[in-house]
Design a protein around this motif. Sequence first.
Motif, PDB file in Angstrom:
ATOM      1  N   ALA A 245       0.683  -1.070  -0.012  1.00  0.00           N
ATOM      2  CA  ALA A 245      -0.043   0.042   0.049  1.00  0.00           C
ATOM      3  C   ALA A 245       1.025   1.237  -0.113  1.00  0.00           C
ATOM      4  O   ALA A 245       1.981   1.118   0.449  1.00  0.00           O
ATOM      5  CB  ALA A 245      -0.839   0.007   1.240  1.00  0.00           C
TER       6      ALA A 245
ATOM      7  N   LYS B 266       3.656   2.281   2.758  1.00  0.00           N
ATOM      8  CA  LYS B 266       4.064   1.114   3.655  1.00  0.00           C
ATOM      9  C   LYS B 266       4.779  -0.013   3.058  1.00  0.00           C
ATOM     10  O   LYS B 266       5.093  -0.141   1.712  1.00  0.00           O
ATOM     11  CB  LYS B 266       2.494   0.368   3.945  1.00  0.00           C
ATOM     12  CG  LYS B 266       1.674   1.040   4.419  1.00  0.00           C
ATOM     13  CD  LYS B 266       0.292   0.518   5.104  1.00  0.00           C
ATOM     14  CE  LYS B 266      -0.659   1.204   6.169  1.00  0.00           C
ATOM     15  NZ  LYS B 266      -1.698   0.121   6.658  1.00  0.00           N
TER      16      LYS B 266
ATOM     17  N   SER C 227      -4.874 -11.155   8.660  1.00  0.00           N
ATOM     18  CA  SER C 227      -6.021 -10.352   8.203  1.00  0.00           C
ATOM     19  C   SER C 227      -6.734 -10.466   6.785  1.00  0.00           C
ATOM     20  O   SER C 227      -7.656 -10.113   6.599  1.00  0.00           O
ATOM     21  CB  SER C 227      -5.213  -8.778   7.740  1.00  0.00           C
ATOM     22  OG  SER C 227      -4.475  -8.920   6.712  1.00  0.00           O
TER      23      SER C 227
ATOM     24  N   LYS D 174     -11.978  -5.493   1.853  1.00  0.00           N
ATOM     25  CA  LYS D 174     -12.162  -4.453   2.634  1.00  0.00           C
ATOM     26  C   LYS D 174     -11.299  -3.329   2.155  1.00  0.00           C
ATOM     27  O   LYS D 174     -10.411  -3.294   1.378  1.00  0.00           O
ATOM     28  CB  LYS D 174     -11.693  -4.745   3.963  1.00  0.00           C
ATOM     29  CG  LYS D 174     -12.488  -5.807   4.714  1.00  0.00           C
ATOM     30  CD  LYS D 174     -11.756  -6.159   5.971  1.00  0.00           C
ATOM     31  CE  LYS D 174     -12.392  -7.439   6.640  1.00  0.00           C
ATOM     32  NZ  LYS D 174     -11.788  -7.854   7.787  1.00  0.00           N
TER      33      LYS D 174
ATOM     34  N   GLU E 258      -8.955  -1.563   3.348  1.00  0.00           N
ATOM     35  CA  GLU E 258      -7.843  -1.875   3.718  1.00  0.00           C
ATOM     36  C   GLU E 258      -7.094  -2.829   3.162  1.00  0.00           C
ATOM     37  O   GLU E 258      -5.775  -2.909   3.289  1.00  0.00           O
ATOM     38  CB  GLU E 258      -7.350  -2.211   5.213  1.00  0.00           C
ATOM     39  CG  GLU E 258      -8.461  -3.227   5.798  1.00  0.00           C
ATOM     40  CD  GLU E 258      -9.724  -2.802   6.502  1.00  0.00           C
ATOM     41  OE1 GLU E 258     -10.491  -2.042   5.867  1.00  0.00           O
ATOM     42  OE2 GLU E 258     -10.121  -3.463   7.301  1.00  0.00           O
ATOM     43  N   ASP E 259      -7.634  -3.504   2.196  1.00  0.00           N
ATOM     44  CA  ASP E 259      -7.124  -4.642   1.135  1.00  0.00           C
ATOM     45  C   ASP E 259      -6.317  -3.621  -0.061  1.00  0.00           C
ATOM     46  O   ASP E 259      -5.865  -4.456  -0.697  1.00  0.00           O
ATOM     47  CB  ASP E 259      -7.849  -5.670   0.795  1.00  0.00           C
ATOM     48  CG  ASP E 259      -8.395  -6.439   1.895  1.00  0.00           C
ATOM     49  OD1 ASP E 259      -9.691  -6.694   1.956  1.00  0.00           O
ATOM     50  OD2 ASP E 259      -7.819  -6.875   2.763  1.00  0.00           O
TER      51      ASP E 259
END
Length: 125
Positions: free
Chosen positions: A42, A45, A65, A89, A91-92
């Motif tokens: 991401a 990150k 996760s 999600k 966050e994926d």
Amino acid sequence: AVKVVESGGGLVQAGGALRLSCTASQLPQRFEVYNVAWYRQAPGKQREGVSCFRWNDRIAYYRDSVKGRFTISKDNAANMWYLQMTGLKVEDTATYYCATAGPCTEALNTNYDYWGQGVQVTVSS
């Protein structure tokens, strides 16, 4: 030279599904004896391991996760491997990379020799 090509990224709403595909050619040995893996990164990150599949005992590992939502599979006849993603999600959201020729352990380390170019997966809320 070894070539690894992935496909299947895109934009999906939260709760949706996508399947990523990856193929490798010109590998030094037959595809059957290679572990395969998926990673993601991401913005801002570090790259992280998502899943790997070990060729000799067909054991798969997943990061916590994604357990229960993602499934890795390998098709030796087609020289391909896949990452089926469900229940996506926000966050994926990341660039997803496939890789082969490396160790497959619960640690999901990044010591792989051959990598795909990456595909973007964006999950909207």
